[in-house]
Design an enzyme around this catalytic site. Structure first.
Site, PDB file in Angstrom:
ATOM      1  CB  SER A  76      -0.895   0.018   1.248  1.00 15.40           C
ATOM      2  OG  SER A  76      -1.585   1.252   1.332  1.00 15.40           O
ATOM      3  CD  GLN A 101      -4.150  -0.581  -1.598  1.00 14.70           C
ATOM      4  OE1 GLN A 101      -3.496  -1.141  -0.738  1.00 14.70           O
ATOM      5  NE2 GLN A 101      -5.404  -0.229  -1.432  1.00 14.70           N
ATOM      6  CG  LEU A 102      -1.019   5.134  -7.315  1.00 13.55           C
ATOM      7  CD1 LEU A 102       0.240   5.690  -6.654  1.00 13.55           C
ATOM      8  CD2 LEU A 102      -0.919   5.253  -8.835  1.00 13.55           C
ATOM      9  CE1 TYR A 103      -6.364   4.620  -0.738  1.00 13.02           C
ATOM     10  CE2 TYR A 103      -4.195   3.662  -0.384  1.00 13.02           C
ATOM     11  CZ  TYR A 103      -5.553   3.668  -0.153  1.00 13.02           C
ATOM     12  OH  TYR A 103      -6.105   2.718   0.653  1.00 13.02           O
ATOM     13  CB  THR A 134      -7.079   2.430  -3.939  1.00 15.40           C
ATOM     14  OG1 THR A 134      -6.148   1.374  -3.695  1.00 15.40           O
ATOM     15  CG2 THR A 134      -8.227   2.335  -2.954  1.00 15.40           C
ATOM     16  NE  ARG A 159     -11.891   2.993   7.706  1.00 12.14           N
ATOM     17  CZ  ARG A 159     -10.767   2.714   7.141  1.00 12.14           C
ATOM     18  NH1 ARG A 159      -9.704   2.433   7.869  1.00 12.14           N
ATOM     19  NH2 ARG A 159     -10.666   2.683   5.825  1.00 12.14           N
ATOM     20  CE  LYS A 211      -8.026  -2.925  -2.394  1.00  8.95           C
ATOM     21  NZ  LYS A 211      -8.892  -1.994  -1.675  1.00  8.95           N
ATOM     22  CB  SER A 248     -12.085  -4.388  -3.345  1.00  7.72           C
ATOM     23  OG  SER A 248     -11.839  -3.896  -2.051  1.00  7.72           O
ATOM     24  CG  HIS A 288     -11.268   0.212   1.191  1.00  2.98           C
ATOM     25  ND1 HIS A 288     -10.500   0.620   0.130  1.00  2.98           N
ATOM     26  CD2 HIS A 288     -10.551   0.499   2.300  1.00  2.98           C
ATOM     27  CE1 HIS A 288      -9.374   1.139   0.580  1.00  2.98           C
ATOM     28  NE2 HIS A 288      -9.375   1.072   1.881  1.00  2.98           N
ATOM     29  NE  ARG A 319     -10.688  -1.083   7.265  1.00  2.00           N
ATOM     30  CZ  ARG A 319      -9.982  -1.463   6.196  1.00  2.00           C
ATOM     31  NH1 ARG A 319     -10.160  -2.647   5.679  1.00  2.00           N
ATOM     32  NH2 ARG A 319      -9.100  -0.667   5.655  1.00  2.00           N
TER      33      ARG A 319
END
Length: 173
Positions: free
Chosen positions: A10, A30-32, A58, A67, A123, A145, A147, A150
């Site tokens: 991530s 995993q790229l934001y 993502t 959350r 994703k 997905s 996520h 959550r």
């Protein structure tokens, strides 16, 4: 590495892409997407230079979800835990989320697919419509997905979304 599985690191990890590359494991990143495109481009370049073989973009986190369980229990991430790949010596996860783009679009998928030099796996896909659009905009693969249940309130379980997405992709990716 020893099991021959893919490690997906991530953007928010406590280890850098360079540190994980030393393990020799097969790895994806995993790229934001960040508001500052230079931050995103730097992360992509570092992942590619470190031998990562795919980007996992993502798309299901436009903003951090509330959350409730964490609020009830008082859970917080200790300040010494940092996102190692960002800033000089890392930044806190809250600082990292504050820098992320809230408007990731299909243009971002197209741009990354054209410029990254790595396959782009999207994703966070849960519908046939998004699966078809991902194919049309250059995705090399999808991760169905929610996520972990959550992030987005009231979304379908991934197992329920999977058949619809597979049918929409129709073997194209």
């Amino acid at each position: 590495r020893d099991a021959g599985t893919v490690m997906c690191l991530s953007t928010l990890a406590t280890s850098t892409v360079e540190q994980v590359a030393e393990t020799g494991a097969q790895r994806w990143f995993q790229l934001y997407v960040f508001r500052d495109q230079h931050v995103t481009a730097d992360l992509v370049a570092r992942a590619r230079a470190s031998g990562f073989t795919a980007l996992v973009l993502t798309v299901d986190t436009p903003v951090v979800g509330r959350r409730e369980r964490d609020h009830r229990t008082g859970f917080t991430i200790p300040p010494e835990i940092t996102v190692a790949s960002l800033g000089q010596g890392g930044v806190t996860p809250a600082e990292a989320f504050a820098q992320m783009s809230e408007s990731v679009s299909w243009r971002d998928v197209e741009r990354l697919a054209a410029e990254a030099g790595l396959p782009v796996i999207v994703k966070g896909v849960l519908t046939a419509e998004d699966a078809r659009l991902a194919c049309e905009h250059g995705a090399a693969g999808l991760v169905v997905s929610n996520h972990g249940g959550r992030q987005l309130d009231g979304v379908a379980p991934t197992i329920d979304a999977l058949p619809e997405v597979v049918e929409a992709v129709d073997g194209r990716i």
